[in-house]
Design a protein around this motif. Structure first.
Motif, PDB file in Angstrom:
ATOM      1  N   PHE A 600       0.801  -1.228   0.000  1.00 59.33           N
ATOM      2  CA  PHE A 600       0.000   0.000   0.000  1.00 59.33           C
ATOM      3  C   PHE A 600       0.834   1.278   0.000  1.00 59.33           C
ATOM      4  O   PHE A 600       0.288   2.363  -0.217  1.00 59.33           O
ATOM      5  N   GLY A 601       2.115   1.176   0.315  1.00 57.26           N
ATOM      6  CA  GLY A 601       2.944   2.377   0.374  1.00 57.26           C
ATOM      7  C   GLY A 601       2.807   3.141   1.670  1.00 57.26           C
ATOM      8  O   GLY A 601       3.166   4.322   1.738  1.00 57.26           O
ATOM      9  N   ILE A 602       2.274   2.507   2.732  1.00 56.33           N
ATOM     10  CA  ILE A 602       2.118   3.160   4.031  1.00 56.33           C
ATOM     11  C   ILE A 602       2.655   2.247   5.121  1.00 56.33           C
ATOM     12  O   ILE A 602       2.821   1.038   4.916  1.00 56.33           O
ATOM     13  N   SER A 603       2.908   2.813   6.300  1.00 56.36           N
ATOM     14  CA  SER A 603       3.446   2.039   7.413  1.00 56.36           C
ATOM     15  C   SER A 603       2.361   1.185   8.064  1.00 56.36           C
ATOM     16  O   SER A 603       1.162   1.393   7.835  1.00 56.36           O
ATOM     17  N   GLY A 604       2.799   0.242   8.895  1.00 52.35           N
ATOM     18  CA  GLY A 604       1.847  -0.594   9.622  1.00 52.35           C
ATOM     19  C   GLY A 604       0.989   0.216  10.568  1.00 52.35           C
ATOM     20  O   GLY A 604      -0.192  -0.078  10.766  1.00 52.35           O
ATOM     21  N   GLN A 605       1.591   1.258  11.177  1.00 52.26           N
ATOM     22  CA  GLN A 605       0.822   2.115  12.076  1.00 52.26           C
ATOM     23  C   GLN A 605      -0.272   2.872  11.320  1.00 52.26           C
ATOM     24  O   GLN A 605      -1.382   3.056  11.821  1.00 52.26           O
ATOM     25  N   THR A 635      -1.553  10.912   1.669  1.00 46.43           N
ATOM     26  CA  THR A 635      -2.550  10.870   0.597  1.00 46.43           C
ATOM     27  C   THR A 635      -3.141   9.474   0.455  1.00 46.43           C
ATOM     28  O   THR A 635      -4.368   9.300   0.373  1.00 46.43           O
ATOM     29  N   ILE A 636      -2.279   8.449   0.436  1.00 39.10           N
ATOM     30  CA  ILE A 636      -2.755   7.067   0.274  1.00 39.10           C
ATOM     31  C   ILE A 636      -3.575   6.632   1.488  1.00 39.10           C
ATOM     32  O   ILE A 636      -4.679   6.085   1.354  1.00 39.10           O
ATOM     33  N   ALA A 637      -3.034   6.862   2.689  1.00 44.09           N
ATOM     34  CA  ALA A 637      -3.720   6.419   3.906  1.00 44.09           C
ATOM     35  C   ALA A 637      -5.070   7.111   4.066  1.00 44.09           C
ATOM     36  O   ALA A 637      -6.075   6.476   4.432  1.00 44.09           O
ATOM     37  N   THR A 676      -8.125  -1.915  -2.644  1.00 41.96           N
ATOM     38  CA  THR A 676      -7.873  -1.676  -4.071  1.00 41.96           C
ATOM     39  C   THR A 676      -7.397  -0.252  -4.307  1.00 41.96           C
ATOM     40  O   THR A 676      -6.477  -0.012  -5.108  1.00 41.96           O
ATOM     41  N   ALA A 677      -8.016   0.713  -3.604  1.00 40.91           N
ATOM     42  CA  ALA A 677      -7.602   2.113  -3.746  1.00 40.91           C
ATOM     43  C   ALA A 677      -6.166   2.297  -3.278  1.00 40.91           C
ATOM     44  O   ALA A 677      -5.368   3.004  -3.924  1.00 40.91           O
TER      45      ALA A 677
END
Length: 687
Positions: A600-605, A635-637, A676-677
């Motif tokens: 997803f390009g984001i951290s686990g937190q 932006t992703i999160a 998916t997003a």
């Protein structure tokens, strides 16, 4: 209830309190009941679902010299036939709540149509006052209504009123006070004096001979089966019960539950009909006991005759005079109701409404920190005196942020949305926006009035789900409910998402663009699968200037729930998230970083924030505000959060309205869309 008080000479006297007096406000939609309710009760109203339903009923108290009078504002209905949940609730209130007085509010401009419901209410044999509201608009049309003649025909008091200007409300207050005093006197003394005149002309409540023959037989058998000494005739007159059964109302099962004795009446009557012992010419389509095939019956005789009687009464009491020119209201309505001019004008109104929200938000971001600055400084100074890293120090240090975020971002957004919604509703613009949006909504295979629950969802999605009841069929309701539960952000979420974007430089265009794309695709896919009815059927009320009192009351009632429920959750959640971050509890989730960043390009937190949406969606971005994020990660999160699972209040309403299968489908689809997003944006956005 009695209260003993000394009089001026010090002699004890008994004063009767009217706490037990209950008044029901009943009328068709858009007749001004809520305005009258606000004028009578002030801010002390309670809005709740009627037991066993999701229909909201407003209750309040009018303080009369005789004591408090309980007032119930029933849902707007066109008749007492229980074709909708609102009609069922109103009928149950009238028959089960021990109503002492009905205040029937009519639209003076549409007297004939409104009198149909009035005649039904008169059949209940409950004391009644008729309010002819919107008299100023009737006069603009050249209508002159003979109030005395109408009162004489109906046999009940009739009060002309312009509720939006407060005209006529004092007469109603005086009459309510008199009714309260008389009702209490009758309850606590031996007097049998009538509370109010209730003597309608016999012909307006009498049907044709064939109908009356069947009614008389039914009434006689009901009186024999349910003796009057049981006390049930107080709320259920035998004739009203007979008419109710003849019209085969959908509340028959409830009536049978209240009166098990009627089962035998039904069975015997049906046998007599079948054997030709009871007069019937197969003309009563709604007769629950008729053995003839339903398809062979003409329309209900009682309904047709009642409609004609209402029309005849209106013809007797209304005369028209020639009106010079066209009123300003009529010219504005014509301008807004003409597509070529109205659509651009209403679009400007909608754009201006959203602009106001952002202006209020910008002002709050500057004003709230300044206003709360001294308090925040005191809290921070106190926290600095505590041992570093101790639990008290962590808790108190989290309080400033827990206070600032809800008051700075969420509360101003919700206030502005509730204010705009109240103005649009009370001015008559909201239904016109629905008509304007009909062509646009038809692209999504939805009726134009779907814009109303959707717009409400931008304030709070829970009332938006309830508002889907105005849609014509279950399929339309399901489509809009899916949209409310997944892509539509509430005011609180909008506010906090904006705060996240400002804090990390997240791209709002990408966030809201993703939401818009999902909204359009989801609406089209669901509409193709569920095939909703998207024909528009809606009543357009007259334009009027909203009263300051009415708008203020609506905003207060809606915002009161925010103070009692949402604001405490926001503050506590914000503090709780800050405590978890400062205590290092969430630090262990960094072990998931290789997986979550790769996918997803984001951290686990940050992924935890997506899961928090199942509790409250607006609480999820609070986690992000306490993490070190890049603009890309934010932006992703935030996009994943905006398209994630519905919060607990919405989930509860979906479960109650549609069942667990629908709720499970929404959760499954929301998780799929959110993931998916996230994957898509991770692939498309530059690192």
């Amino acid at each position: 209830m009695q209260q003993v008080e000394p009089d001026e000479q010090g002699v004890a006297s008994i004063r009767y309190l009217a706490d037990e007096i209950t008044v029901a406000l009943v009328g068709q939609p858009n007749v001004g009941k809520s305005v009258i309710m606000n004028l009578l009760t002030g801010v002390g109203v309670m809005v709740s679902n009627y037991p066993g339903t999701t229909v909201e009923v407003t209750e309040g108290y009018f303080k009369s010299p005789a004591g408090n009078i309980r007032i119930i504002d029933t849902p707007g209905i066109y008749s007492l036939h229980s074709d909708t949940d609102e009609q069922k609730v109103t009928q149950r209130i009238l028959l089960e709540e021990d109503i002492d007085l009905i205040v029937n509010v009519l639209d003076a401009r549409n007297l004939s149509r409104n009198l149909y419901l009035t005649l039904q209410l008169l059949e209940l044999d409950i004391p009644m006052i008729v309010i002819l509201n919107q008299m100023d608009m009737a006069e603009e049309l050249g209508m002159e209504i003979d109030i005395d003649l109408l009162s004489d025909i109906l046999g009940v008091p009739v009060i002309p009123m312009v509720a939006s200007k407060g005209l006529g409300i004092s007469e109603l207050e005086e009459m309510l006070s008199s009714v309260a005093a008389l009702t209490v006197e009758r309850k606590y003394s031996d007097t049998s004096a009538s509370i109010l005149p209730h003597a309608p002309k016999e012909e307006i409540l009498t049907f044709s001979q064939p109908v009356e023959e069947v009614l008389s037989i039914l009434q006689e058998r009901i009186e024999e089966t349910i003796p009057e000494e049981e006390g049930k005739h107080r709320l259920h007159p035998p004739r009203a019960l007979a008419i109710h059964l003849m019209e085969h109302d959908t509340l028959d099962e409830d009536i049978f539950h209240t009166y098990p004795e009627l089962a035998e009446v039904v069975e015997n009557f049906q046998e007599d009909l079948a054997n030709g012992l009871t007069p019937c010419e197969n003309c009563f389509r709604g007769c629950a006991f008729c053995p003839a095939r339903l398809e062979s019956h003409p329309p209900l005789a009682t309904c047709i005759e009642r409609t004609e009687k209402a029309r005849q009464i209106a013809l007797k009491v209304v005369t028209y005079k020639e009106v010079e020119g066209t009123s300003r209201r009529a010219r504005i309505e014509k301008f807004l109701d003409t597509p070529s001019t109205g659509i651009p004008a209403l679009l400007v109104i909608m754009i201006a409404s959203f602009k106001i929200i952002f202006v209020v938000l910008d002002f709050a971001e500057a004003f709230i920190p300044w206003a709360l600055g001294p308090l925040i400084d005191v809290i921070i100074s106190f926290a600095n005196t505590l041992p570093e890293g101790s639990l008290p120090q962590i808790l108190i240090s989290a309080i400033p942020e827990g206070i600032l975020l809800p008051f700075e971002v969420v509360m101003p957004t919700m206030i502005s949305i509730y204010l705009i919604m109240a103005i649009l509703e009370d001015s008559g613009l909201m239904p016109r926006i629905a008509v304007m949006m009909d062509r646009i909504m038809s692209i999504l295979k939805l009726p134009g009035q779907a814009i109303i629950p959707i717009v409400l969802g931008f304030g709070c999605r829970a009332p938006g789900v309830l508002a889907t009841r105005i849609l014509p069929d279950r399929s339309s309701r399901l489509v809009v409910t899916f949209l409310l539960a997944i892509p539509i952000p509430c005011a609180a979420t909008l506010g906090i998402v904006t705060g996240v974007a400002n804090s990390f430089g997240a791209n709002l265009a990408i966030i809201y663009g993703s939401v818009a794309v999902v909204f359009l695709l989801l609406a089209r896919i669901l509409a193709r699968y569920l095939k909703p009815d998207y024909d528009l059927i809606i009543e357009i009320p007259p334009l009027q200037i909203p009263s300051l009192n009415g708008v203020g009351m609506k905003v207060w009632v809606r915002f009161e729930a925010f103070f009692k429920q949402v604001l405490p959750v926001l503050v506590l959640t914000s503090i709780g998230v800050k405590v978890l971050l400062d205590s290092g509890v969430l630090g262990g989730l960094s072990k998931l970083d290789p997986f979550t960043k790769g996918l997803f390009g984001i951290s686990g937190q940050a992924l935890v924030a997506v899961a928090v949406t199942v509790i409250q969606r607006y609480a999820a971005p609070m986690v992000l505000l306490n993490l070190p994020l890049t603009a890309r990660e934010a932006t992703i999160a935030t996009t994943m959060i905006a398209l994630s699972m519905p919060c607990l209040p919405v989930s509860f309403l979906v479960l109650k309205e549609f069942g667990w299968k629908t709720l499970l489908s929404i959760f499954s689809l929301a998780i799929l869309i959110s993931m998916t997003a996230g994957i898509t944006l991770n692939l498309l956005l530059p690192v």
